[in-house]
Structures are given as structure tokens and as C-alpha cells.
Design a protein around this motif. Structure first.
Motif, short mmCIF file in Angstrom:
data_model
loop_
_atom_site.label_atom_id
_atom_site.label_comp_id
_atom_site.label_asym_id
_atom_site.label_seq_id
_atom_site.Cartn_x
_atom_site.Cartn_y
_atom_site.Cartn_z
N THR A 36 0.81 -1.22 0.00
CA THR A 36 0.00 0.00 0.00
C THR A 36 0.84 1.27 0.00
O THR A 36 0.36 2.34 -0.36
N GLU A 37 2.11 1.16 0.37
CA GLU A 37 2.97 2.35 0.42
C GLU A 37 3.56 2.66 -0.95
O GLU A 37 3.74 3.83 -1.31
N THR A 38 3.87 1.60 -1.72
CA THR A 38 4.52 1.81 -3.03
C THR A 38 3.60 1.50 -4.21
O THR A 38 3.90 1.88 -5.34
N GLY A 39 2.48 0.78 -3.94
CA GLY A 39 1.59 0.37 -5.02
C GLY A 39 2.10 -0.85 -5.77
O GLY A 39 1.50 -1.29 -6.75
N GLU A 40 3.20 -1.44 -5.31
CA GLU A 40 3.80 -2.59 -5.98
C GLU A 40 2.93 -3.84 -5.79
O GLU A 40 2.42 -4.11 -4.71
N ILE A 41 2.76 -4.61 -6.89
CA ILE A 41 2.07 -5.90 -6.82
C ILE A 41 3.06 -6.93 -6.27
O ILE A 41 4.12 -7.17 -6.86
N LEU A 42 2.72 -7.53 -5.16
CA LEU A 42 3.63 -8.48 -4.50
C LEU A 42 3.36 -9.92 -4.90
O LEU A 42 4.29 -10.66 -5.25
N LYS A 43 2.10 -10.32 -4.83
CA LYS A 43 1.73 -11.69 -5.16
C LYS A 43 0.38 -11.68 -5.87
O LYS A 43 -0.44 -10.79 -5.65
N VAL A 44 0.16 -12.70 -6.70
CA VAL A 44 -1.12 -12.86 -7.39
C VAL A 44 -1.57 -14.31 -7.25
O VAL A 44 -0.74 -15.23 -7.27
N GLY A 45 -2.88 -14.51 -7.09
CA GLY A 45 -3.40 -15.86 -7.08
C GLY A 45 -3.33 -16.54 -5.73
O GLY A 45 -3.60 -15.94 -4.69
N LEU A 46 -2.93 -17.81 -5.74
CA LEU A 46 -2.94 -18.62 -4.52
C LEU A 46 -2.07 -18.02 -3.42
O LEU A 46 -2.47 -17.96 -2.25
N GLU A 47 -0.88 -17.56 -3.80
CA GLU A 47 0.03 -16.99 -2.79
C GLU A 47 -0.58 -15.74 -2.16
O GLU A 47 -0.40 -15.48 -0.97
N ALA A 48 -1.31 -14.96 -2.96
CA ALA A 48 -1.95 -13.76 -2.43
C ALA A 48 -3.12 -14.12 -1.52
O ALA A 48 -3.33 -13.49 -0.48
#
Length: 336
Positions: A36-48
């Protein structure tokens, strides 16, 4: 359909991607973890999804689709890019044609958002197909014949009820009550009856483990242990929940689904209704796996229910196969 063309079930709960010749190549939760601080996508899908309810303040796990449509465009776009990218070889410059399953009755604004997200995610062309039609094609019903077929698709965000004949949807109903509302009903029941707070992942697990909607002794004997936060003390507490309780909790959303089916049947032309009585009502989607829902629909409508072998993959398979059906493809909205 060329090798790289895709059928996508962009679901509220899960996203599935079908590639001809390979089948379902992606089946992951529609969840994205963001810094939320950088807007970076960290994980998608199952890991998220594993992060839901467990993230620190700087990380947020979100579901970019709500009720089967895009609620957060930027996050949905990032998710689509990720999934489409996983299907493409790193050396390939070919942009696939993509068919995406959508709920019936979505607005033009919602349609445009999905079309643009598909194009921005790397598709050369995007087609939209209604989920019940995609499901019917996915289970190899001959949708272009002059016969009536009823599809009930109980997904994560919406329940779609449709009567299909001659390659078109003749009568339909779409309600934004489905798996998510069932989970919420379980959360509320446990809060009210036990003064215990649980999260959506726990509610979903309860639904899968012991969820049922028809009175059967075998369902009543089901039970599972649930851990939540005691609303009085603020401390963790364990309880045992039984099948009969969850049946009671689920009756609100399930009753709405039954009423949607009845309403659609009442508006169905007599000749097509006769076909449905002979062929049965076909149930697909994750909600069709709920224990006893087939028996409840049969009891309430007097029509047999046909359960398919793999109800979770019908939309994605049908979306992919739709590219082979020229007459239906012509009717799908296309954007270059």
C-alpha cells in the motif's frame, strides 16, 4: 482456434484460463497482494489468497472483482496481465485472442472495463460471452439446436440462470447472491449464535467441509472445529459447528437462488419448458458442489437436476471452445 487463443473465466473467487490442446492451465484465486505504500504488486493468485486477513498494515490482499465484474480496474488489469503472461512462452510475440466469460446483464460500462482490461493485458482481440452460454458449450451441449437447455451457474459473486436455444439465451435471471454471500451468512451466524468473529477464509472452509442445504442424517452428523475471536473477551476461542447449524445459516442466500430458478421457469416458453422437464436442469459453478443443493432444487421445482463432472471449469472451457463456433462468435461483442 490457434494455439495461443485463450478462454478465461474471470471469476469473483477464482480465475481459470483454458488453452486449446492443453486444457485448463491456470486455476487460481482472484486475489492480488499489494504494497500500500509503493503500489507494488507483490503476489497474485494462490500466494496472495494465503495472505487474506494476515497481512501487516503495509500489505493489502484484495479481490479486484466483485459480483462478477471489475471493482478495481488497475488491480484487475495487473492480475489479468499476470495470468495471460503465464500462458505465453517468453520468446513469443503473438498476442492471443481471448474470450472472457461474464455475468448476464452487466452494464455497458462494466462490459467496456472488462474488454479494455483484456486488451491492455496483452490480447489481440477480446470477446465476451455470457457465463451460462459458455458453461453449456463447455459441457458439450448442442446449444445451436432448437432445444431448450436450462443452466444454473452458482459462482462466487453471481448466480446465473438461463434457458438456451438456437445459440441464444431466451430467458434469464442474474442475481448477485452466490458463494460470497453464503460465506458472509456463515460469518454472521457464528457471530450471532456464538459471539465469535471469524474471517472469510474460515467461513469458506466451513462451507466446504460441512456446508449443506438439505435435511439428511448424514449431513447433520458433519462437524468441524472453528477458531475465532471471542467478541466479549477479545481472546481466541474454539467451538464445534455441526452440519444442521450451517444448513440453517445458508438458507437465506440459497432461498434467493431457488426463487431465481423458479422465476426463470415461470417465464420460459411452454415448448422449451417441456424440453427442460425432459432434459433436466444443469447445475455448474462452485456452488453446485454444495451438499444437497441438487435435491433441494428438484424438490422445489419438480424437475430433475443434472450435475456435471467438473462444474468449476465449464465457463473457461466453453469460452475457449466458443472461438470454434462461428455463428455464436459473430454474436459476441468484439473489440480490435
Amino acid at each position: 482456434m490457434v494455439k495461443r487463443d485463450l478462454g478465461i473465466d474471470l471469476g469473483t473467487a477464482n480465475t481459470l484460463v483454458y488453452v486449446r490442446g492443453k486444457g485448463i492451465v491456470i486455476n487460481e484465486p482472484s486475489v492480488v497482494a499489494i504494497n500500500t505504500e509503493t503500489g507494488e504488486i507483490l503476489k497474485v493468485g494462490l500466494e496472495a489468497k494465503m495472505m487474506l486477513g494476515k497481512t501487516p498494515a503495509s500489505i493489502m490482499a484484495v479481490r479486484p472483482l466483485r459480483d462478477g465484474v471489475i471493482a478495481d480496474y488497475d488491480v484487475a488489469l495487473a492480475m489479468l496481465k499476470y495470468f495471460i503472461g503465464k500462458t505465453r512462452p517468453s520468446i513469443s510475440f503473438l498476442r492471443p485472442r481471448v474470450v472472457i466469460g461474464v455475468p448476464i446483464g452487466i452494464t455497458n460500462v462494466e462490459r467496456r472495463a472488462i474488454l479494455e482490461a483484456g486488451l491492455d493485458a496483452g490480447a489481440s482481440k477480446v470477446f465476451l460471452i455470457e457465463e451460462p452460454m459458455a458453461s453449456a458449450i463447455g459441457i458439450d451441449l448442442d446449444v445451436e439446436e432448437p432445444n431448450g437447455n436450462m443452466i444454473v451457474d452458482i459462482g462466487g459473486g453471481t448466480t446465473e440462470v438461463a434457458v438456451i436455444s438456437l445459440g441464444s439465451i431466451v430467458v434469464w435471471d442474474s442475481i448477485r447472491i452466490a458463494g460470497d454471500e453464503m460465506d458472509e451468512a456463515i460469518v454472521q451466524y457464528i457471530r450471532e449464535m456464538y459471539r465469535l468473529s471469524i474471517g472469510e477464509r474460515t467461513a469458506e472452509r466451513i462451507k466446504i467441509d460441512i456446508g449443506n442445504v438439505y435435511p439428511e442424517p448424514e449431513y447433520d452428523s458433519l462437524e468441524t472445529v472453528v477458531t475465532g475471536i471471542d467478541l466479549s473477551s477479545g481472546l481466541p476461542r474454539k467451538i464445534v459447528i455441526r452440519g444442521g447449524e450451517i444448513r440453517e445459516a445458508l438458507m437465506g442466500p440459497v432461498s434467493a437462488i431457488i426463487e431465481s430458478i423458479k422465476s426463470t421457469l415461470e417465464r420460459t416458453p411452454p415448448e422449451l419448458a417441456t424440453d427442460i422437464v425432459e432434459r433436466g436442469i444443469v447445475t455448474v459453478g462452485g456452488g453446485s458442489l454444495l451438499r444437497g443443493i441438487d435435491k433441494l432444487i428438484e424438490k422445489e421445482t419438480g424437475i430433475k437436476v443434472v450435475k456435471v463432472d467438473d462444474p468449476l471449469t465449464c465457463v473457461a472451457k466453453g469460452a475457449g471452445k466458443a472461438l470454434e463456433k462461428v455463428d455464436i462468435l459473430k454474436r459476441l461483442q468484439q473489440v480490435d
